[in-house]
Structures are given as C-alpha cells and as structure tokens.
Write a protein that holds these residues in place. Structure first.
Motif, PDB file in Angstrom:
ATOM      1  N   LEU B 275      38.898  22.433 -11.930  1.00 42.06           N
ATOM      2  CA  LEU B 275      38.501  23.292 -10.813  1.00 42.06           C
ATOM      3  C   LEU B 275      39.484  24.447 -10.615  1.00 42.06           C
ATOM      4  O   LEU B 275      39.088  25.612 -10.473  1.00 42.06           O
ATOM      5  CB  LEU B 275      38.472  22.411  -9.557  1.00 42.06           C
ATOM      6  CG  LEU B 275      37.711  22.880  -8.341  1.00 42.06           C
ATOM      7  CD1 LEU B 275      36.303  23.275  -8.692  1.00 42.06           C
ATOM      8  CD2 LEU B 275      37.695  21.760  -7.302  1.00 42.06           C
ATOM      9  N   HIS B 278      39.469  27.672 -12.666  1.00 41.41           N
ATOM     10  CA  HIS B 278      38.628  28.801 -12.267  1.00 41.41           C
ATOM     11  C   HIS B 278      39.200  29.532 -11.050  1.00 41.41           C
ATOM     12  O   HIS B 278      38.893  30.693 -10.847  1.00 41.41           O
ATOM     13  CB  HIS B 278      37.225  28.311 -11.924  1.00 41.41           C
ATOM     14  CG  HIS B 278      36.490  27.761 -13.102  1.00 41.41           C
ATOM     15  ND1 HIS B 278      35.846  28.559 -14.009  1.00 41.41           N
ATOM     16  CD2 HIS B 278      36.326  26.493 -13.551  1.00 41.41           C
ATOM     17  CE1 HIS B 278      35.303  27.802 -14.959  1.00 41.41           C
ATOM     18  NE2 HIS B 278      35.588  26.548 -14.697  1.00 41.41           N
ATOM     19  N   ILE B 288      33.555  21.716  -3.082  1.00 44.33           N
ATOM     20  CA  ILE B 288      32.956  21.434  -4.391  1.00 44.33           C
ATOM     21  C   ILE B 288      33.127  19.979  -4.799  1.00 44.33           C
ATOM     22  O   ILE B 288      32.172  19.347  -5.257  1.00 44.33           O
ATOM     23  CB  ILE B 288      33.549  22.380  -5.465  1.00 44.33           C
ATOM     24  CG1 ILE B 288      33.004  23.788  -5.227  1.00 44.33           C
ATOM     25  CG2 ILE B 288      33.171  21.914  -6.870  1.00 44.33           C
ATOM     26  CD1 ILE B 288      33.573  24.836  -6.134  1.00 44.33           C
ATOM     27  N   PRO B 324      33.142  28.141  -9.490  1.00 43.53           N
ATOM     28  CA  PRO B 324      32.016  27.635 -10.255  1.00 43.53           C
ATOM     29  C   PRO B 324      31.007  26.920  -9.379  1.00 43.53           C
ATOM     30  O   PRO B 324      31.354  26.315  -8.372  1.00 43.53           O
ATOM     31  CB  PRO B 324      32.688  26.656 -11.212  1.00 43.53           C
ATOM     32  CG  PRO B 324      33.923  26.245 -10.516  1.00 43.53           C
ATOM     33  CD  PRO B 324      34.367  27.413  -9.707  1.00 43.53           C
ATOM     34  N   GLU B 325      29.786  26.989  -9.762  1.00 41.79           N
ATOM     35  CA  GLU B 325      28.736  26.233  -9.081  1.00 41.79           C
ATOM     36  C   GLU B 325      28.763  24.814  -9.631  1.00 41.79           C
ATOM     37  O   GLU B 325      29.207  24.567 -10.745  1.00 41.79           O
ATOM     38  CB  GLU B 325      27.376  26.866  -9.353  1.00 41.79           C
ATOM     39  CG  GLU B 325      27.211  28.252  -8.758  1.00 41.79           C
ATOM     40  CD  GLU B 325      27.338  28.246  -7.253  1.00 41.79           C
ATOM     41  OE1 GLU B 325      26.831  27.301  -6.615  1.00 41.79           O
ATOM     42  OE2 GLU B 325      27.964  29.169  -6.720  1.00 41.79           O
ATOM     43  N   THR B 327      27.228  21.727 -11.453  1.00 43.81           N
ATOM     44  CA  THR B 327      26.245  21.676 -12.524  1.00 43.81           C
ATOM     45  C   THR B 327      24.947  21.093 -11.987  1.00 43.81           C
ATOM     46  O   THR B 327      24.944  20.365 -10.994  1.00 43.81           O
ATOM     47  CB  THR B 327      26.761  20.796 -13.660  1.00 43.81           C
ATOM     48  OG1 THR B 327      27.247  19.585 -13.105  1.00 43.81           O
ATOM     49  CG2 THR B 327      27.861  21.474 -14.416  1.00 43.81           C
TER      50      THR B 327
END
Lengths: 175, 344
Positions: B275, B278, B288, B324-325, B327
């Motif tokens: 994580l 990013h 997240i 990031p999103e 998945t």
C-alpha cells in the motif's frame, strides 16, 4: 478459457525450474536439453521452451506455474507464455557477472506485462556471492523509478518461494 | 582556585552540542571557572538557548520574565533585540566567542549564587529529540517539552554520523549509522541492543566519533547489521504515535521495499508495504485495508527509522490520485483462494 498462471523468469541457472518444483503439485514438466554453451559448467540441463507446474484451488481451478526459458534467444516464447499471467516472479542469479543488468533486461522485456500486473524479485545464490547486496538492488530499482519486493531466496526452499508469492499477491491485492 | 560550573543547553542541534562539549573541555585551565555540560537544568549555572528557533525564543522570554538564575545565554544570528542581562553568543559556534561568553557568564553567576556551584548532576548525558525536517537533533528541554526521547531517535537524526552510546545497563556500543552497522563491545545480543535503542536518551551517554577513529574504536569488535534491532526498536517504542517530524496529514510513500524477510515476516506488514509503495495519507490507508490507524502508524514509524519513507505535505486532492483502488471482487476471490491453497 485462458489459463491463469504465475510466470517465473530470469537468466539461465537462476532457479526457475527449481522454484516451480518446490510448490507445484507434480514435478514440473520441463523441456530441458543438455547445455552446450558456457552454462554447462553451472548446470547440466537448461530449459528451452518452458517449465510447467500447477496448483489446484479448493474450487477445482488450476493455477499454472510457468517458467520461461532463460536464454534470450528464446525470447519469442516470453510473450506467448505471459498470456493470462497474474504476475511475474523474476529470479536473478547473484553469481553472474552483472546481475543488475540481468534484472534490467528482464524488467524491460516484460515491462508491458508488469505494468498490467506486478512483479517480485528473488535473488538466488547470495550465500555464494554476497554482492550486489539487496540494498544495491533497491538502489538500482530506485534509479529506474520502480519499487518492487526484492528478497534473497533459495529456490529449493519452499518458504522462500512462498514469500515471493505472498509479496506478489499483496501487490496484486492493492493494485 | 577555579570553580566548577555546569552549562545546560536548550534547543541546540546535536552537532552544536557536541562541538560545545569539546569547547567546554578547553576551559580546564581557566582561572575563574571550569565548565561542564549537564542535562539537569536545576544545577546549571548558565543556560544556553538557541534563540533563533521559535520554541527557544519562547523559552527565553519565559525565563526572562521569571527573572531568576541561571545566567541566560542566547545563541543567535543577531546580537540585537535581547535584554541587557542576557548574554549573546553569535552563530556559528566559535571557540574564542564561546570562551569569552562563558567567562562573562561565570563572573555573573559567581557574583549571584555561589552555593550551587559544587553540586554535581546525577548523570551527565546527551539527549536528543529528532527534528527530521531540519535534519538535526535538538536537545531536550525539560522546562518546556518534557517528552522522552529514545536513543534510536537520536540515531535516526544523525544518519551520517558515528555515535558511541553507553548506558548504566550496557557496555558502549558504536553505531555507524551511515553504513547501518553497530559494534557491541561485549556479547550483547539483539535484545540488549534493542533495549539500549529504546532506552531514554537522557539516561545514555552519547558521543560522536570521528570517522578517522572508527577503526580504532571498533578494533576487535564484530560489526552487526543495525537494521533489525533498529526496526524492532522503532516498532516497540512507536506506541501508535507518529515520531517527531512526521504528521498525520502528510502524504507517505516508500522509497524502497523493506527486506521483510530479514526484518521479520508479518502478513500485515507485507500488505502495508504494498500500500505504501503507492503512497497516501494514513486515513486513506485505513480506509483501504481496514486496520487500526495505530498499526499503520507503527509501521510508518519503523519505515521512517530505516529511512525507507518519503513524506511531504500535499493538498488533499492530490492524495487521492495515486491511491490504488481495491481490486474487483472476482480477482480478490481468486487471490484469496490462492493464498488459502498455498497457506500464506
């Protein structure tokens, strides 16, 4: 249906076939021939097309473990093998003359695939040659503007191979 | 017969403190006073404050308002703007000026309150508080900021230095921070080193060693890797509070992947590393991966201690871009099944 798989790549003798055999449900199907070039002093046989191993998930789904041939003259195979790949495991042999250059070559050749998925790097034979160090690898990646997991591994050691896969999965779960 | 006097400093960088200690050693032949360094403000004959720092200026104002001893010395770029009873030591530290100011301070102090002179501090130590942005270390002031600083924080603020650390409970250990090595002078194991690193800096004796003397200091000593005990010490001392120099609103990003095989495999740390690769803020990370912010803070602190972390203040809108999103569900399910199958 496209086969879901992990791709193991790296220069000849880095331990791709061994790593696959460490976690595969069956001994890897290999297309080995006797080495005839300078590699013969390091290993008797080398992979010319691919290695294939497999694990089966609890729902019956098969996950392929594919090893690319190491020598660059078999490069044409690489693009074929990565189709359906979940991620890339790059194994680098630290005994070679310029392992950092090796790493760069494989990262570059698989850059498109890595951009779509992710990569993890295992450095083998650090017990036999301790330079470059893992810091050197990280410094090198930093210069390339990349951050990938890098671990010293023994391809014969299941825990080491699982660590590589665990790191790769962690990256894939976030990406 | 010269008197022995104690100098206490506040808000000075470690390098200045180290330099000052050397200069104090040169007062041994002084006719009026021999100066020594102390961490105990109660017995100090003089207090040297970095008046160019905001906290230092405030502290100086408070002490002037109180109008009590010790003798106040302002360490400052400019000599103007200070009351007459405050001595001024101009930046940077120069031997001649330090000696001159100390002589003035001694005269002033001895004229005011000689009974305190012979008191001796219980420990003579170097303590520090990390200020990463400035890249220096400020000495603790128990008058205004009684926060405990740990030895490893001093080390983290002195990344290009070689420090020799000893405490009441341990033999001296030489830390070559730049090369991330340490040299224990006995058979101290990782736990003893971790204990030393997490101990309060004010109870430790810390001295800088010139690189030319490293070989001599570490003769017959076996060097060990510093990363593992430093990582463990940072995690142990973190206590879910960001270290000095880090702020909760900042944007954090790793500059390299920590060697978690060496530092201790932990599934959460693998996830956090992925994580943090990013980048993002702590709030984004908690959203997240749904783990307590304290766990993330502890990990960030450990990465910071090993210099694996870049951090900067960014507008909130920019924070969202690189995050990031998660998945999608089917991929997540597949990855989870693979984990389960491999037992990882």
């Amino acid at each position: 249906m496209k086969q879901i798989k992990f791709i193991f790549t790296g220069p000849p003798g880095a331990g791709k076939t061994t790593a696959i055999s460490t976690i595969s449900e069956f001994p890897p199907v290999s297309t080995d021939v006797f080495s005839t070039d300078g590699l013969s002093s390091l290993k008797e046989k080398t992979t010319v097309a691919m290695d294939f191993g497999q694990i089966t998930l609890d729902n019956g789904q098969k996950i392929g473990l594919y090893g690319t041939p190491g020598q660059q003259r078999f490069k044409f195979m690489w693009n074929i093998l990565v189709r359906g790949g979940l991620g890339l495991i790059v194994l680098v042999d630290n005994r070679r003359s310029d392992p950092l250059k090796d790493l760069e070559v494989y990262l570059e050749n698989f850059s498109e695939f890595i951009n779509e998925t992710d990569a993890v790097i295992g450095v083998t034979c650090m017990d036999l040659k301790d330079t470059p160090t893992l810091d050197d690898y990280q410094d090198f990646l930093q210069k390339l503007g990349r951050i990938y997991p890098v671990f010293s591994v023994d391809a014969r050691n299941k825990e080491d191979v699982l660590l590589l896969l665990s790191a790769l999965l962690a990256c894939l779960e976030i990406s | 017969m010269p008197q022995k006097l104690w100098l206490y400093t506040s808000h000075l960088s470690l390098s200045n403190v180290l330099t000052l200690k050397v200069f104090l050693g040169l007062t041994k032949n002084d006719q009026i006073a021999i100066w020594e360094y102390t961490e105990n403000p109660d017995i100090a004959a003089a207090l040297l404050i970095d008046a160019d720092s905001e906290d230092g200026r405030l502290q100086l104002k408070e002490l002037i308002a109180k109008g009590k001893p010790p003798v106040l010395i302002a360490f400052s770029q400019g000599a103007e703007g200070f009351p007459e009873d405050v001595l001024v030591l101009p930046r940077p530290l120069r031997l001649a000026e330090v000696i001159a100011v100390l002589q003035q301070a001694a005269k002033r102090f001895l004229g005011i309150s000689s009974p305190q002179v012979e008191q001796k501090p219980s420990t003579v130590v170097q303590s520090g508080a990390v200020s990463e942005k400035a890249g220096d270390i400020k000495s603790i002031t128990t008058m205004t900021a009684p926060k405990i600083r740990r030895v490893f924080e001093v080390l983290c603020g002195s990344r290009d230095k070689i420090l020799k650390v000893s405490s009441r409970d341990s033999q001296p250990v030489v830390f070559d921070i730049l090369h991330r090595r340490y040299y224990p002078s006995n058979d101290a194991g990782p736990i003893e080193i971790e204990n030393l690193l997490t101990s309060a800096a004010q109870h430790a004796q810390i001295e800088e060693i010139n690189i030319n003397y490293l070989a001599k200091e570490t003769q017959n000593l076996k060097g060990q890797e510093l990363d593992v005990p430093l990582w463990a010490a940072a995690l142990a001392a973190s206590n879910e509070q960001l270290f000095d120099g880090l702020s909760r609103d900042e944007f954090f990003r790793l500059n390299r992947w920590p060697d978690l095989k060496k530092l201790g495999q932990n599934p959460l740390h693998l996830k956090l590393t992925a994580l943090l690769r990013h980048g993002g803020t702590i709030d984004h990370f908690t959203n997240i991966i749904k783990v307590p912010a304290g766990d993330i803070i502890n990990f960030i602190n450990a990465c910071h201690a090993l210099n694996y972390l870049d951090h900067q203040t960014k507008p909130v809108v920019q924070n969202k871009a690189p995050i990031p999103e998660k998945t999608n569900a089917s991929k997540r399910s597949l990855l989870s099944r693979i984990r389960s199958r491999l037992g990882i």
